[in-house]
Design a protein around this motif. Structure first.
Motif, short mmCIF file in Angstrom:
data_model
loop_
_atom_site.label_atom_id
_atom_site.label_comp_id
_atom_site.label_asym_id
_atom_site.label_seq_id
_atom_site.Cartn_x
_atom_site.Cartn_y
_atom_site.Cartn_z
N THR A 279 0.79 -1.23 0.00
CA THR A 279 0.00 0.00 0.00
C THR A 279 0.83 1.28 0.00
OG1 THR A 279 -1.51 -1.26 1.35
CG2 THR A 279 -2.05 1.02 1.03
N GLU A 280 1.90 1.33 0.79
CA GLU A 280 2.66 2.56 0.89
C GLU A 280 3.15 3.01 -0.49
OE1 GLU A 280 6.51 2.38 2.66
OE2 GLU A 280 6.47 4.46 3.31
N THR A 281 3.48 2.03 -1.31
CA THR A 281 4.07 2.37 -2.61
C THR A 281 3.02 2.78 -3.65
OG1 THR A 281 5.98 1.01 -2.08
CG2 THR A 281 5.65 1.48 -4.38
N GLY B 25 28.05 15.94 6.83
CA GLY B 25 28.92 15.05 6.07
C GLY B 25 28.40 14.71 4.68
N ASP B 26 27.10 14.88 4.51
CA ASP B 26 26.50 14.48 3.23
C ASP B 26 27.02 15.33 2.05
OD1 ASP B 26 25.20 12.65 4.75
OD2 ASP B 26 23.21 13.57 4.62
N PHE B 27 27.49 16.57 2.35
CA PHE B 27 28.06 17.37 1.26
C PHE B 27 29.26 16.65 0.64
CE2 PHE B 27 25.97 20.80 3.68
CZ PHE B 27 25.42 21.55 2.66
N GLY B 52 16.99 7.03 -0.79
CA GLY B 52 16.08 6.66 0.30
C GLY B 52 15.47 7.90 0.92
N ILE B 53 14.92 7.72 2.12
CA ILE B 53 14.32 8.84 2.84
C ILE B 53 15.19 9.15 4.06
CG2 ILE B 53 12.31 9.59 4.20
CD1 ILE B 53 11.59 9.51 1.29
N GLY B 54 15.41 10.42 4.29
CA GLY B 54 16.27 10.87 5.37
C GLY B 54 17.01 12.09 4.85
N CYS B 55 17.81 12.72 5.70
CA CYS B 55 18.64 13.83 5.21
C CYS B 55 19.46 13.31 4.04
CB CYS B 55 19.57 14.32 6.30
SG CYS B 55 18.71 15.06 7.70
N SER B 56 20.03 12.13 4.25
CA SER B 56 20.87 11.51 3.23
C SER B 56 20.10 11.27 1.93
CB SER B 56 21.37 10.18 3.78
OG SER B 56 20.28 9.49 4.38
N SER B 102 17.78 -0.36 8.97
CA SER B 102 16.65 -0.56 9.86
C SER B 102 15.44 -0.95 9.02
CB SER B 102 16.39 0.70 10.68
OG SER B 102 15.68 0.40 11.83
N ILE B 103 14.73 0.03 8.52
CA ILE B 103 13.51 -0.28 7.76
C ILE B 103 13.85 -1.07 6.48
CG2 ILE B 103 13.47 1.94 6.53
CD1 ILE B 103 10.38 1.90 6.94
N GLY B 104 15.04 -0.85 5.95
CA GLY B 104 15.39 -1.53 4.69
C GLY B 104 16.33 -2.71 4.86
N ARG B 126 25.16 7.42 12.19
CA ARG B 126 24.86 6.78 13.47
C ARG B 126 23.77 7.50 14.25
NH1 ARG B 126 31.07 4.88 15.02
NH2 ARG B 126 31.23 3.43 13.30
N ILE B 127 22.82 8.07 13.50
CA ILE B 127 21.69 8.80 14.12
C ILE B 127 20.61 8.94 13.05
CG2 ILE B 127 22.49 11.12 13.44
CD1 ILE B 127 21.32 10.76 16.91
N TYR B 128 19.39 9.20 13.50
CA TYR B 128 18.34 9.59 12.56
C TYR B 128 18.40 11.12 12.48
CZ TYR B 128 15.97 5.03 12.40
OH TYR B 128 15.65 3.73 12.20
N GLY B 129 18.81 11.64 11.36
CA GLY B 129 18.93 13.08 11.22
C GLY B 129 17.60 13.75 10.93
N LEU B 130 16.94 13.30 9.88
CA LEU B 130 15.75 14.01 9.40
C LEU B 130 14.63 14.06 10.45
CD1 LEU B 130 14.77 15.48 6.82
CD2 LEU B 130 13.57 13.40 6.22
N THR B 131 14.53 13.00 11.25
CA THR B 131 13.47 13.01 12.27
C THR B 131 13.98 13.58 13.59
OG1 THR B 131 13.97 10.68 12.63
CG2 THR B 131 12.03 11.18 11.30
C1 LIG Z 1 7.44 4.35 6.60
C2 LIG Z 1 8.13 5.53 7.20
N1 LIG Z 1 8.39 5.53 8.52
C3 LIG Z 1 8.99 6.60 9.07
C4 LIG Z 1 9.34 7.67 8.31
C5 LIG Z 1 10.01 8.85 8.99
N2 LIG Z 1 11.46 8.93 8.72
C6 LIG Z 1 11.94 9.73 7.76
S1 LIG Z 1 13.62 9.72 7.66
C7 LIG Z 1 13.73 8.62 8.93
C8 LIG Z 1 15.06 8.15 9.46
C9 LIG Z 1 16.20 8.60 8.66
O1 LIG Z 1 17.38 8.16 9.22
P1 LIG Z 1 18.61 7.80 8.34
O2 LIG Z 1 18.23 6.81 7.32
O3 LIG Z 1 19.70 7.40 9.25
O4 LIG Z 1 18.94 9.12 7.55
P2 LIG Z 1 19.54 10.52 7.98
O5 LIG Z 1 18.37 11.45 8.08
O6 LIG Z 1 20.23 10.37 9.28
O7 LIG Z 1 20.44 10.86 6.88
C10 LIG Z 1 12.46 8.29 9.41
C11 LIG Z 1 12.24 7.38 10.53
C12 LIG Z 1 9.03 7.62 6.93
N3 LIG Z 1 9.31 8.63 6.11
N4 LIG Z 1 8.44 6.54 6.41
#
Ligand SMILES: Cc1ncc(C[n+]2csc(CCOP(=O)(O)OP(=O)(O)O)c2C)c(N)n1
Ligand code: SF4
Lengths: 583, 290
Positions: A279-281, B25-27, B52-56, B102-104, B126-131
């Motif tokens: 679903t998410e996709t 560091g992402d720069f 992916g999703i995140g700052c990175s 983690s999620i992936g 070593r951290i979740y940046g975006l959240t």
């Molecule tokens: C299904 C889902 N769960 C939660 C989130 C919220 N979320 C966005 S980025 C993120 C973690 C990012 O951490 P990381 O991969 O380490 O990237 P960084 O921001 O540190 O570069 C989360 C939990 C989301 N977008 N989608």
């Protein structure tokens, strides 16, 4: 009404019931007879009751009925399970030498054939089912030569010895009945010169996908969708394609999306829990404007539900699933041949409108085999429309002043030009985040509104440009209107015959598109009574219809896990028509 | 398509200014990726970057190429699909440690063992940046965050070990601020015949005050300078990957006999090229059902 014969073989899972049934179905098809099969099976590999049923006639048939004329019973449970359908004059073939003592109802003919020992005489006990098929041929006056042909097809790859042994087994069964019984079932199985093909709904979807140019398939096994992946594996390669068995459904749909973005026609298929995981996709497919066909072969839910049983319970999921608002199409083939054609249409819609297309089938259709004239699948009639795929000459038109490709250009019809990787000047990014024409993230209010409207507009465009028609059966002027979707069509069409005999006039409308869908308000207004028939408990399609016409409709819902049968449906319709419409 | 000689790394830059915190560091990670892509003869029109999703994950936005920024954790399946359909395209996936491990995590294991010919760059901060600063799978067990006030109290995932155990054919680690080495390592991942995995130390200057530039600068051991390390030797790889006391950069492991997925499975065709109608011999598909 068709003069038909209803035959079944039943036993324990692992007894080779499926292949026995399939061989007989193929023999009947080779003899130019129409065949419609159905299966009862439990979700286990060994043990557990399983049966393969065949209805056959020289006329076209497309449903099952509540009647069984000949039953090959390998266990007592087979007889018990089918008692309701057996009738006076039914013949039950069983093996009296086996340890169970068959309890045959008095008014029926028990045909005791030493299946196992005759099979051993022919070369091995494993062929006892083939002995039973020979016996069935004799009882029905069906020429064993057709059975021989089917055996050749089935075992030809294993060498002539195996084929000969099987033919011998069939012969021994036939002779045994000839010498020991004098049955008069007056079921003389006529043959014709017609050449038919025999296939099920999932095979039709797989074949349609290849015909439509699908080259990449990613999926994760789940009943009853798996056989689509099994069909494509080993065949799609011949056309330069590939199948990947992904690690889960999340991966499957994302892989398919990747394939589609890279320019391939791509598909994934799943059922129940798998569609939940995907679903998410859905939203990503829609917002990145990727053409993707997502097939859902429904089975009984919720949760793991009844994996091998029929239901049409995912309509809401495919129609509304996903967070936010997702432009999409929901296409629902209503028969096995339509599984083929609607798959092709699904690929065209996906590319023309660059959004997810849900191809929604159901278990009953996926495992049921039916005979067709080969021309039903006329490959010359297949048309492929790739939509607004731009080439190197056209790309310039879509560049902004800085030479960047406007992959999400806000066009009048809502559909943007599409460039696939490798094309000069087409490079662009797309994202699941809200974005501007260039695909760059934005939260500017006017751009947000523009892009939402643009994406939704493609559905409006499609509503105008495509034909969202329906299939119609029965009496066009009848007062009573029956509406249905998916695999119920066959049973309804046949129920018409029964209803006519009882003097009940009905018009049947079978809907192959749930979104967008045909406007049925005139049809419903013209009818005195409307009944929506579907295999779920709450009436998901009936809700949709009521919402469209702002009027209550009657509902026939079946959620036992078993598909509708023609005779049963005719009775229920008659009964429903005499009831009040719920307030 | 431009030829190798006239592609500059700036061609891979988008006009969008990164919104990363100054000093992130992402720069550095991104610059190295762009340079490595240009240096290996790619150009934006034949490159596909999946993020992916995140700052990175924002990296795809700041680069210019064919690209998809998908949903959290699913960059690898998307990248796999792209490469399957188009073996002729250079595919790179990128994301964070949360996104990848983690999620992936499930996808990571399977992408590694599939050995599809692409590269995967993980910006490990070593951290979740975006959240905004929660524990990630690579956070130290005593690292205090908003969701783990006493530290996660679980050992961090060792992504290199996870890759090795999953049958990786290329495992490397780099440091975003060691520009030349970082670029060199990414280049090797791109050139590897198979799945080129690089874990990049890419410090988060806002939420992680432990795994900082200074920390990595002081502690990193470069395998290039270790003459005893043979990257083709599995045991050597195991030793550095499982060494809990040191942080390494360089290529830990490369399987000399790596056969990428495409070669193993004969997936070589451009699947975007399909006829106007059904294939010529399609009636054979029907005849099978006689
Ligand atoms: C299904 C889902 N769960 C939660 C989130 C919220 N979320 C966005 S980025 C993120 C973690 C990012 O951490 P990381 O991969 O380490 O990237 P960084 O921001 O540190 O570069 C989360 C939990 C989301 N977008 N989608
Ligand atoms: S929060 Fe951390 S990871 Fe995110 S941009 Fe800022 S420094 Fe980089």
């Amino acid at each position: 009404m068709a003069e038909d014969l209803n035959w079944a073989v039943g036993g324990e899972a692992g007894d080779g019931i499926d292949s026995t049934g399939k061989i007989f179905a193929q023999a009947l098809s080779r003899a130019g007879r129409h065949v419609f099969t159905s299966k009862d099976f439990a979700s286990r590999i060994r043990g557990g009751y399983t049966a393969y049923k065949i209805r056959t006639s020289v006329d076209n048939i497309q449903s099952v009925v509540d009647r069984l004329d000949i039953l090959v019973a390998l266990t007592q449970r087979t007889i018990d399970e089918n008692l309701d359908e057996l009738h006076e004059g039914s013949a039950i073939i069983y093996d009296g030498e086996r340890s169970w003592e068959a309890d045959i109802p008095e008014e029926m003919s028990g045909v005791d054939v030493p299946l196992k020992s005759l099979a051993e005489d022919a070369g091995g006990a494993i062929m006892r089912n083939i002995v039973a098929l020979g016996a069935a041929c004799e009882i029905t006056g069906f020429d064993v030569e057709y059975l021989d042909e089917a055996l050749e097809k089935r075992f030809g790859g294993k060498g002539s010895k195996i084929v000969e042994n099987n033919k011998e087994a069939a012969r021994l069964g036939q002779e045994y009945v000839e010498e020991n019984y004098d049955l008069d079932l007056d079921s003389d199985l006529e043959t014709t010169d017609n050449d038919y093909v025999l296939l099920n709904g999932n095979e039709a979807i797989g074949m349609g996908a290849i015909a439509a140019g699908c080259r990449f398939y990613a999926g994760y096994p789940i009943t009853p969708a798996t056989s689509i992946m099994e069909y494509l594996t080993g065949r799609i390669e011949e056309y330069g394609g590939h199948v990947v068995q992904a690690e889960d459904e999340l991966s499957a749909i994302n892989m398919a999306l990747g394939g589609a973005r890279a320019g391939a026609r791509a598909m994934t298929a799943t059922s129940g829990a798998g569609i939940d995981l995907m679903t998410e996709t859905f939203g990503l497919v829609a917002t990145s404007e990727t053409p993707l066909v997502i097939t859902d072969v429904q089975r009984s839910g919720p949760s793991t539900g009844m994996p091998t049983k029929q239901e049409q319970g995912d309509l809401n999921m495919t129609l509304y699933g996903g967070h936010g608002e997702i432009p999409r199409f929901v296409v629902t083939p209503t028969s096995i041949d339509e599984c083929f054609w609607k798959t092709i249409e699904a690929f065209n819609l996906a590319e023309k409108y660059q959004t997810p297309v849900f191809l929604v089938s159901d278990l009953a259709m996926s495992v049921t085999e039916q005979t067709f004239e080969p021309d039903t699948f006329d490959m010359d009639a297949v048309e492929i429309d790739r939509g607004k795929l731009v080439d190197e000459d056209e790309v310039e038109e879509w560049l902004d002043s800085q030479g960047r490709f406007r992959a999400h250009a806000n066009t009048e019809d809502g559909v943007s030009p599409r460039a696939i990787p490798g094309m000069t000047d087409g490079a662009h990014m797309s994202t699941g985040l809200e974005h501007n024409e260039l695909g760059r993230r934005t939260e500017e209010q006017d751009v947000r509104v523009q892009q939402v409207d643009k994406r939704n507009r493609k559905v409006e465009t499609a509503k105008e440009q495509e034909e969202w028609d329906y299939r119609e059966f029965g009496d066009e002027d009848a007062d009573n209107l029956i509406i249905s979707w998916g695999s119920n069509e066959g049973a309804l069409v046949e129920a018409l015959d029964y209803l006519e005999d009882d003097g009940v006039d009905v018009r049947v409308i079978s809907v192959p598109y749930i979104f967008p869908r045909p406007d049925l308000s005139d049809e419903i207004a013209a009818a005195e009574e409307t009944i929506v028939v579907e295999c779920n408990a709450t009436g998901q399609f009936a809700d949709v219809i009521e919402h469209d016409v702002l009027e209550r409709v009657k509902r026939i819902n079946k959620y036992t896990g078993v598909r509708f049968k023609a005779d049963e449906l005719a009775e229920e319709i008659t009964e429903k028509l005499s009831q009040e419409v719920p307030a | 398509m431009s030829s190798q000689s006239d592609v500059r790394f700036t061609d891979f830059k988008s006009d969008k200014q990164p919104t990363w915190c100054p000093g992130c560091g992402d720069f550095g990670t991104m610059n190295g990726m762009m340079k490595a892509l240009a240096e290996t003869g790619n150009d934006p029109d034949n490159t596909f970057v999946v993020a992916g999703i995140g700052c990175s994950g924002k990296i795809g936005t700041y680069m210019h190429s064919y690209a998809l920024h998908g949903v959290h954790g699913r960059a690898l399946p998307v990248a796999t699909g792209v490469k399957m359909a188009r073996p002729d395209i250079e595919v790179m996936a990128a994301g964070g440690d949360g996104d990848g491990y983690s999620i992936g995590a499930g996808h990571f294991v399977h992408a590694v063992r599939r050995n599809v010919d692409m590269s995967y760059v993980v910006m490990d901060n070593r951290i979740y940046g975006l959240t905004k600063g929660q524990a990630s799978p690579t956070s130290r067990s005593d690292f205090e965050t908003s969701t783990t006030p006493e530290g996660p109290q679980q050992p961090p995932v060792n992504p290199l070990a996870l890759a090795l155990a999953s049958g990786a054919t290329f495992i490397a680690q780099s440091f975003a601020s060691d520009a030349l080495r970082h670029q060199e390592i990414i280049q090797e991942a791109i050139e590897h015949d198979g799945f080129g995995f690089v874990n990049v130390f890419s410090p988060c200057v806002t939420f992680n005050d432990v795994d900082t530039y200074d920390y990595f600068r002081d502690s990193l051991v470069d395998l290039k300078e270790d003459e005893d390390h043979d990257r083709h030797d599995y045991e050597d790889a195991k030793e550095v990957i499982l060494d809990g006391d040191k942080e390494f950069q360089g290529v830990m492991y490369q399987d000399e006999n790596s056969v990428p997925y495409h070669e193993q499975h004969g997936v070589t065709e451009d699947m975007s090229d399909i006829p106007d109608g059904a294939p010529e011999d399609a009636m054979d598909l029907v005849r099978e059902f006689y």
